[in-house]
Enzyme design. Sequence first.
Site, PDB file in Angstrom:
ATOM      1  N   LYS A 154      45.050  37.481  37.684  1.00 22.40           N
ATOM      2  CA  LYS A 154      44.689  38.061  38.804  1.00 22.40           C
ATOM      3  C   LYS A 154      45.910  37.922  39.947  1.00 22.40           C
ATOM      4  CE  LYS A 154      40.956  37.806  42.128  1.00 22.40           C
ATOM      5  NZ  LYS A 154      39.534  36.787  42.326  1.00 22.40           N
ATOM      6  N   SER A 235      35.678  39.543  42.496  1.00 21.11           N
ATOM      7  CA  SER A 235      36.941  40.289  42.937  1.00 21.11           C
ATOM      8  C   SER A 235      37.948  40.301  42.066  1.00 21.11           C
ATOM      9  CB  SER A 235      37.540  39.536  44.317  1.00 21.11           C
ATOM     10  OG  SER A 235      37.652  38.255  44.067  1.00 21.11           O
ATOM     11  N   SER A 259      33.100  35.695  41.867  1.00 28.50           N
ATOM     12  CA  SER A 259      34.290  36.621  41.684  1.00 28.50           C
ATOM     13  C   SER A 259      34.770  36.511  40.071  1.00 28.50           C
ATOM     14  CB  SER A 259      35.555  36.377  42.400  1.00 28.50           C
ATOM     15  OG  SER A 259      35.188  36.798  43.557  1.00 28.50           O
TER      16      SER A 259
END
Length: 610
Positions: A154, A235, A259
């Site tokens: 990420k 996310s 997330s």
Amino acid sequence: MVASNWRAAAASLASLTLPIIATYNPGIGELASRNEYNSANFSDLAASEVLNEPFPYYFPDQNDAANLFPMPQCNGITLEEATIDQLQQYMSQRKLTSVQLVTCYMQREYQTREYINSILQLNPDVLTIAATLDSERAHNRVRGPLHGIPFLIKDNIASKDKLETTAGSFALLGSIVPRDAFVVSQLRQAGAVLLGKATLSEWADMRSNNYSEGYSARGGQARSSYNFTVNPGGSSTGSAIAVANNVVTFALGSETDGSVINPAERNAIVGIKPTVGLTSRAGVIPESTHQDTIGCFGRTVRDAVYALDAIYGVDPRDNYTSAQIGETPVGGYVPYISDQSALKGARFGLPWASFWALADPEQQTILLSLVSLISSAGATIVNNTELPTYQTIVSPTGWDWDYGSTRGYPNESEYTYIKVDFYNNIATYLSELTNTRIRSLADIVAFNLANAGSEGGLPALNPAFGSGQDGFLASLATGGIMNETYYQALSFCQASTRQHGIDAALANNGTPVDALLVPPDVAQSYQVAAQAGYPVVTVPAGVHSASGMPFGIAVMGTGFSEAGLVRWASAIEDLTLGDEGRWLGLGRSMPRWEGYLERNLPTEAQCFGC
């Protein structure tokens, strides 16, 4: 004079042409060396670059919507849905190299980029890294199961290389991190190949409270290939989407509240959200020191566990990791991977009123068919193993990390301490960066206002940030002050989700269960685990008929119970892969690419019925 110089430059360029072409084709080079090169050779080269049969791989066949983006073979090998063990076998048999593997996954990324947008930035050194690992293998050095395997992280996880680390924001573009995040360093040592940074919800959803999951100013909108028009989960959106679509085999994400689990279950893959303190947060753009954790995505439990085994460990730069001493198994978590036979004698609790009653009827029906299958494999299912505090801490209307304030009690709200934590934690992270003027949350807020066209610093400027940056403003207003309300909120949330919550449900009034089975599409389930800092593993379970979006079943436990959760999750996964599981339509499903030409921003409001 100008014409003369132009002719001289043209002649010089022409003199360079043949050697350059010769590097592509030794046969052409031999002809060139004998001055026998002619226009026919040029025509052959041009013709060889023309794609005369574009289907089925390179352009979506709009007449076959169910199979829009089949994955090309790689050196004659089928990569689609290939596991890490299979890839290692291919490389050990010299059927594939890591360089070939990386190249084919890059081609898959190019094939799907304009549609799912899972990768924000590719690593410019990835082929060099892969070649080095191929050389090690050729010299009989294989570091482990991840040797030569490409992965993504990420874009809030630092890498000390040519990749940016920006949390999807232009505010940190060009900033230089001091070192690899601990988890990245661990994966490099394990021989994994960093393919690049995945797209995400900007600032991991901290900046806004009304936003589009999977959108960032730098990365744009990531989309789920199951349905492009609904919330893809966030996310860690791009990390999950890439794994789901065979753009990469495994990936890392971060979780403060959902997330990892949310995008995993919404994209039909496995997500492991570890106990806070099992994986180091050092080098990761933070939200809350009390809840942040680094998790793993894989298409199978085993693949995700290979990643977990590589990244967990004690890190002096994150003192929370010292809590794992004496709590982790010798030899890691891979030995705990099991099959359905492990379910015989297991005891699972169903917190029905706490979570299950909030699932929609279709999900309940499908998930209960899986629970029935688990029971038939020899497990005991204990219903109504409730969290004693659920009526206070579980919002009946959906995920709400300020639910305490919604009830009128800010001193019982998760958001109360997260706002303060972010103010302080982000300042600490920024203090180690170089080549940037961004040093505080106030600087980020000012940047978003000064660059409103890209960053949408005010409400309604950017449809992906409907509320502008109200999350940042709420955090800024706290001044980072850890006052009495802060400590009361922290104490309340941890106590009501730990000893008076998950632990009490597991104890079940003196007749304990091994783990809790929960529906993770009911976001309040992983919200409670997030506040507790406890682990969750989700595995694919079914697909909602109205939206085509997948959902999972999750196994939840107490702190540092990952070994047991891996055991149960892998056993349940094996059950879904059996004949009866497949007959019932359980387990991982392949993307349906619904709405793949639509370019509206997915928002939570568009996720009705999914």
